[in-house]
Design an enzyme around this catalytic site. Structure first.
Site, PDB file in Angstrom:
ATOM      1  N   PRO A  12       0.553  -0.680  -0.307  1.00 19.36           N
ATOM      2  CA  PRO A  12       0.183   0.022  -0.118  1.00 19.36           C
ATOM      3  C   PRO A  12       0.792   1.420   0.400  1.00 19.36           C
ATOM      4  O   PRO A  12       1.817   1.473   1.235  1.00 19.36           O
ATOM      5  CB  PRO A  12      -0.744   0.193   1.217  1.00 19.36           C
ATOM      6  CG  PRO A  12      -0.172  -0.994   1.713  1.00 19.36           C
ATOM      7  CD  PRO A  12       1.505  -1.446   1.473  1.00 19.36           C
ATOM      8  N   GLU A  13       0.601   2.148  -0.952  1.00 22.67           N
ATOM      9  CA  GLU A  13       1.042   3.404  -0.889  1.00 22.67           C
ATOM     10  C   GLU A  13       0.082   4.310  -0.879  1.00 22.67           C
ATOM     11  O   GLU A  13      -1.167   4.289  -0.457  1.00 22.67           O
ATOM     12  CB  GLU A  13       1.943   3.703  -2.897  1.00 22.67           C
ATOM     13  CG  GLU A  13       2.661   2.745  -2.753  1.00 22.67           C
ATOM     14  CD  GLU A  13       3.854   2.832  -3.940  1.00 22.67           C
ATOM     15  OE1 GLU A  13       4.293   4.106  -4.021  1.00 22.67           O
ATOM     16  OE2 GLU A  13       4.395   1.780  -4.366  1.00 22.67           O
TER      17      GLU A  13
END
Length: 269
Positions: free
Chosen positions: A2-3
């Site tokens: 996850p960015e």
DNA sequence: CGCACCCCCTGCCGGC
DNA sequence: TGCCGGCAGGGGGTGC
């Protein structure tokens, strides 16, 4: 995994389901995360309402009232998912049993994630998170200030969470392609027009990715189990040897600080 | 101080 | 088929 876009996608997907509910009980199955889960973690969350969810870079902040927040970082492989009656899965480490809502499960195979409770001012992790490129105040001027005297490759600077919050390995490559700048270019030596292009490319790529529900390149899902599709729009990430979508030149891969970086040798200078 | 390198951990994929 | 090395979207610590 996850960015910023994936974390924001999770935040938005959880909002309508968990805000206004109460954490009836907390069940911890694995305390060994990036840092061991605090001994009083369950007690600190149990019985508390969820009044809102914010995001700072890649961190999620659940407002649990009385000035306290539940801080969540998903590391490389973490997910937060609402589950009705689906059976437990491997690596379900923390289960939040909500009142009148499905349970919220933190699952993280690699255990690089982080959960903590505290007052915002006391959460050290947040102190060092740089400005958010989706914030209103984001601008080319702001970026110009951030690159001053920083001679490192621009891609490394983009991924430094203390400088800018939320950008990881996928989106760093994607926004540099959009801006026409090679990942190894020295940050401090970018021209004015390149910084202008980059500042808007950063925002555009992140906004489009949020719009698409993030990149599901392995099996990323939002809080309700939906996949994103931004991976279908990746211009360069994981496309080594494939034709550039703009000029058909084969995409190249280089390693910067141990991370794969992708660019088009013709479109990026 | 700035930066490269290594580590943390599990899963998956390609090569042999 | 099965095993092994390499690599993966994260951050932090160390040592130069």
């Amino acid at each position: 995994m996850p960015e910023l876009p994936e974390v924001e996608t999770i935040r938005q997907s959880l909002l309508p389901h968990v805000v206004g509910t109460v954490v009836a009980n907390v069940e911890v199955r694995e305390r060994r995360l990036r840092r061991p889960l605090a001994a009083d973690f369950e007690q600190a969350v149990r019985g508390r309402p969820i009044c809102g969810i914010e995001r700072r870079g890649k961190y999620l902040l659940f407002d649990i009232d009385r000035g306290e927040h539940l801080l969540v970082h998903l590391g490389m492989s973490g997910t937060l998912e609402l589950r009705d009656s689906t059976p437990d899965q491997p690596h379900d480490h923390v289960l939040f049993h909500l009142r009148d809502a499905p349970r919220l499960v933190f699952n993280d195979p690699r255990r690089f994630g982080l959960l903590r409770v505290g007052r915002i001012a006391e959460l050290d992790e947040l102190r060092s998170v740089g400005p958010d490129p989706l914030a209103e105040q984001w601008s080319a001027e702001r970026l110009r200030g951030l690159v001053r005297r920083r001679k490192l490759p621009i891609k490394n600077l983009l991924m430094d969470q203390r400088v800018i919050g939320g950008i990881g390995n996928i989106y760093a490559s994607e926004m540099l392609f959009r801006a026409g700048v090679r990942p190894r270019r020295s940050a401090a030596r970018l021209r004015g027009r390149e910084l202008t292009a980059l500042a808007s490319a950063m925002r555009a790529v992140l906004e489009e990715a949020v719009q698409a529900g993030g990149s599901s390149i392995s099996d990323f899902r939002d809080g309700t189990g939906r996949s994103g599709y931004f991976q279908l729009q990746h211009a360069v990430y994981e496309r080594e040897g494939e034709a550039c979508r703009r000029c058909a030149t084969p995409i190249r891969r280089v390693v910067l600080s141990g991370r794969s970086s992708f660019y088009c040798p013709r479109c990026q200078v």
